[in-house]
Design a protein around this motif. Sequence first.
Motif, PDB file in Angstrom:
ATOM      1  N   GLN A 203       7.336   2.123   1.302  1.00  0.00           N
ATOM      2  CA  GLN A 203       7.652   3.340   0.563  1.00  0.00           C
ATOM      3  C   GLN A 203       7.029   3.328  -0.829  1.00  0.00           C
ATOM      4  O   GLN A 203       6.560   4.359  -1.320  1.00  0.00           O
ATOM      5  N   VAL A 204       7.024   2.150  -1.446  1.00  0.00           N
ATOM      6  CA  VAL A 204       6.369   2.019  -2.757  1.00  0.00           C
ATOM      7  C   VAL A 204       4.865   2.278  -2.623  1.00  0.00           C
ATOM      8  O   VAL A 204       4.266   2.977  -3.447  1.00  0.00           O
ATOM      9  N   MET A 205       4.257   1.757  -1.560  1.00  0.00           N
ATOM     10  CA  MET A 205       2.824   1.972  -1.334  1.00  0.00           C
ATOM     11  C   MET A 205       2.533   3.445  -1.061  1.00  0.00           C
ATOM     12  O   MET A 205       1.528   3.998  -1.556  1.00  0.00           O
ATOM     13  N   TYR A 206       3.389   4.096  -0.304  1.00  0.00           N
ATOM     14  CA  TYR A 206       3.215   5.524  -0.025  1.00  0.00           C
ATOM     15  C   TYR A 206       3.295   6.338  -1.316  1.00  0.00           C
ATOM     16  O   TYR A 206       2.485   7.253  -1.536  1.00  0.00           O
ATOM     17  N   THR A 207       4.238   5.991  -2.185  1.00  0.00           N
ATOM     18  CA  THR A 207       4.373   6.684  -3.468  1.00  0.00           C
ATOM     19  C   THR A 207       3.142   6.471  -4.342  1.00  0.00           C
ATOM     20  O   THR A 207       2.660   7.391  -5.006  1.00  0.00           O
ATOM     21  N   ALA A 208       2.609   5.239  -4.321  1.00  0.00           N
ATOM     22  CA  ALA A 208       1.475   4.897  -5.188  1.00  0.00           C
ATOM     23  C   ALA A 208       0.169   5.521  -4.721  1.00  0.00           C
ATOM     24  O   ALA A 208      -0.690   5.861  -5.537  1.00  0.00           O
ATOM     25  N   THR A 209       0.000   5.685  -3.399  1.00  0.00           N
ATOM     26  CA  THR A 209      -1.281   6.157  -2.870  1.00  0.00           C
ATOM     27  C   THR A 209      -1.249   7.591  -2.367  1.00  0.00           C
ATOM     28  O   THR A 209      -2.280   8.273  -2.360  1.00  0.00           O
ATOM     29  N   GLY A 210      -0.079   8.041  -1.898  1.00  0.00           N
ATOM     30  CA  GLY A 210       0.004   9.356  -1.284  1.00  0.00           C
ATOM     31  C   GLY A 210      -0.636   9.427   0.081  1.00  0.00           C
ATOM     32  O   GLY A 210      -0.726  10.513   0.684  1.00  0.00           O
ATOM     33  N   ASN A 211      -1.047   8.287   0.620  1.00  0.00           N
ATOM     34  CA  ASN A 211      -1.699   8.223   1.925  1.00  0.00           C
ATOM     35  C   ASN A 211      -0.657   8.423   3.028  1.00  0.00           C
ATOM     36  O   ASN A 211       0.328   7.698   3.106  1.00  0.00           O
ATOM     37  N   ALA A 212      -0.892   9.401   3.895  1.00  0.00           N
ATOM     38  CA  ALA A 212       0.073   9.732   4.947  1.00  0.00           C
ATOM     39  C   ALA A 212       0.322   8.569   5.899  1.00  0.00           C
ATOM     40  O   ALA A 212       1.411   8.447   6.470  1.00  0.00           O
ATOM     41  N   VAL A 213      -0.673   7.687   6.074  1.00  0.00           N
ATOM     42  CA  VAL A 213      -0.512   6.536   6.959  1.00  0.00           C
ATOM     43  C   VAL A 213       0.647   5.671   6.489  1.00  0.00           C
ATOM     44  O   VAL A 213       1.471   5.200   7.289  1.00  0.00           O
TER      45      VAL A 213
ATOM     46  N   VAL B 115       6.758  -5.333  -4.476  1.00  0.00           N
ATOM     47  CA  VAL B 115       7.656  -4.380  -5.137  1.00  0.00           C
ATOM     48  C   VAL B 115       7.859  -4.764  -6.603  1.00  0.00           C
ATOM     49  O   VAL B 115       7.774  -3.926  -7.508  1.00  0.00           O
ATOM     50  N   SER B 116       8.103  -6.065  -6.854  1.00  0.00           N
ATOM     51  CA  SER B 116       8.322  -6.528  -8.219  1.00  0.00           C
ATOM     52  C   SER B 116       7.052  -6.406  -9.061  1.00  0.00           C
ATOM     53  O   SER B 116       7.100  -6.015 -10.237  1.00  0.00           O
ATOM     54  N   TYR B 117       5.915  -6.741  -8.444  1.00  0.00           N
ATOM     55  CA  TYR B 117       4.651  -6.701  -9.186  1.00  0.00           C
ATOM     56  C   TYR B 117       4.308  -5.281  -9.634  1.00  0.00           C
ATOM     57  O   TYR B 117       3.852  -5.068 -10.764  1.00  0.00           O
ATOM     58  N   THR B 118       4.535  -4.304  -8.767  1.00  0.00           N
ATOM     59  CA  THR B 118       4.248  -2.921  -9.154  1.00  0.00           C
ATOM     60  C   THR B 118       5.191  -2.449 -10.263  1.00  0.00           C
ATOM     61  O   THR B 118       4.807  -1.637 -11.111  1.00  0.00           O
ATOM     62  N   LYS B 119       6.423  -2.969 -10.266  1.00  0.00           N
ATOM     63  CA  LYS B 119       7.343  -2.635 -11.350  1.00  0.00           C
ATOM     64  C   LYS B 119       6.879  -3.264 -12.661  1.00  0.00           C
ATOM     65  O   LYS B 119       6.936  -2.641 -13.720  1.00  0.00           O
ATOM     66  N   LEU B 120       6.429  -4.505 -12.591  1.00  0.00           N
ATOM     67  CA  LEU B 120       5.998  -5.218 -13.792  1.00  0.00           C
ATOM     68  C   LEU B 120       4.716  -4.621 -14.386  1.00  0.00           C
ATOM     69  O   LEU B 120       4.561  -4.560 -15.608  1.00  0.00           O
ATOM     70  N   THR B 121       3.797  -4.217 -13.522  1.00  0.00           N
ATOM     71  CA  THR B 121       2.501  -3.710 -13.998  1.00  0.00           C
ATOM     72  C   THR B 121       2.483  -2.197 -14.146  1.00  0.00           C
ATOM     73  O   THR B 121       1.583  -1.644 -14.776  1.00  0.00           O
ATOM     74  N   GLY B 122       3.446  -1.524 -13.541  1.00  0.00           N
ATOM     75  CA  GLY B 122       3.519  -0.072 -13.667  1.00  0.00           C
ATOM     76  C   GLY B 122       2.593   0.689 -12.747  1.00  0.00           C
ATOM     77  O   GLY B 122       2.391   1.897 -12.916  1.00  0.00           O
ATOM     78  N   GLY B 123       2.011   0.010 -11.764  1.00  0.00           N
ATOM     79  CA  GLY B 123       1.118   0.720 -10.845  1.00  0.00           C
ATOM     80  C   GLY B 123       0.536  -0.208  -9.802  1.00  0.00           C
ATOM     81  O   GLY B 123       0.938  -1.372  -9.674  1.00  0.00           O
TER      82      GLY B 123
ATOM     83  N   GLY C 178      -1.734  -6.247  -6.191  1.00  0.00           N
ATOM     84  CA  GLY C 178      -0.647  -5.597  -5.469  1.00  0.00           C
ATOM     85  C   GLY C 178      -1.028  -5.274  -4.044  1.00  0.00           C
ATOM     86  O   GLY C 178      -0.224  -5.443  -3.115  1.00  0.00           O
ATOM     87  N   GLN C 179      -2.256  -4.801  -3.850  1.00  0.00           N
ATOM     88  CA  GLN C 179      -2.722  -4.489  -2.503  1.00  0.00           C
ATOM     89  C   GLN C 179      -2.776  -5.730  -1.621  1.00  0.00           C
ATOM     90  O   GLN C 179      -2.448  -5.682  -0.436  1.00  0.00           O
ATOM     91  N   ILE C 180      -3.172  -6.862  -2.207  1.00  0.00           N
ATOM     92  CA  ILE C 180      -3.216  -8.111  -1.450  1.00  0.00           C
ATOM     93  C   ILE C 180      -1.810  -8.493  -0.982  1.00  0.00           C
ATOM     94  O   ILE C 180      -1.593  -8.831   0.185  1.00  0.00           O
TER      95      ILE C 180
END
Length: 325
Positions: free
Chosen positions: A278-288, A220-228, A233-235
């Motif tokens: 929820q952050v991952m869902y927002t970033a990818t839009g993947n329904a899973v 969560v923090s890393y995506t905020k720091l990098t903006g995406g 982040g995936q790891i």
Amino acid sequence: MNQQVQLSHSSKLAYFPISFFAMIMGMSGLTLAWEKAHHVLGAPNWVGQMLLGLTLCLFTVVSGSYVMKLFTQRQAVRAELEHPVKLSFFPTISISLLLLSAALLPVSRPLSLLLWASGAVLHLLFTLYVLTQWIHHPKFQIAHSTPAWFIPIVGNVIVPIAGVEHGFMEISWFFFSIGILFWLILKALILNRVIFHDPLPEKLLPTLFIFIAPPAVGFVSYTKLTGGLDPMGQILFNVAMFLVLLLVTQFPRFSKIRFYISWWAYSFPLAAASVASQVMYTATGNAVFGYLAYALLALVTGVILLLLVLTLKAVLNDEVCQPEG
């Protein structure tokens, strides 16, 4: 008779555990999960607001009680500070401030900034103190190392969540760097203790869930720091979800443990995983990831409702703030 009651209350205050602040961490995490769900999953806004109010009330009660303990039972506080396991729970105070700062962002940015600054400074002091004790104190043994040792480190990766929103990018990177580096070191040490040495005592088994928190909060923090979202982040996200899966499959073992305040160790890591999904869902839009977000939000909400009921029952039955047997 009043004197006897006063002595009884004073005695109970001496046994008021620092680990009660883990309840604030869990409630703050649940508040953040529902606040995020309002924007990502269309959840009702009033749920997050209600949880925020309840969490602030609990924080007032817990912090007020511990301040009273500090002034009236200093020897008991000193004993906790010198305890090789309880020592790691003191940073839950600063983590609570940091999480409340993030939860208050939609309500009051000035108050959020005040709590963030206070929490960040206090957590840095706690981190320095705990690491100094680990390095120089002769009493620590391998049996004292538990997943609770992650707590001083987890707090560092929480700082960017509100820190980025307040514009403190370099400071946020500073704390994030400390948290990620020492998480990797401690993870190896704790896994060595868990695998090759005596099993954790029953009372501390719930702290295994703390393994989830560093990668989940780190994501969560890393995506905020990098903006995406990027491979790093995936790891972090995938490691967090694997740990959720690993520990949830251990449910039959955990269900046999009698209730302790340490059960609150289930709460914040699961809340962090809920926010991360929820952050991952927002970033990818993947329904899973959307389905995963719903499932984890339901899981952490159910777990914390159960913890609240069990804690209230323990309080009413006079089973808390008792000498350790």
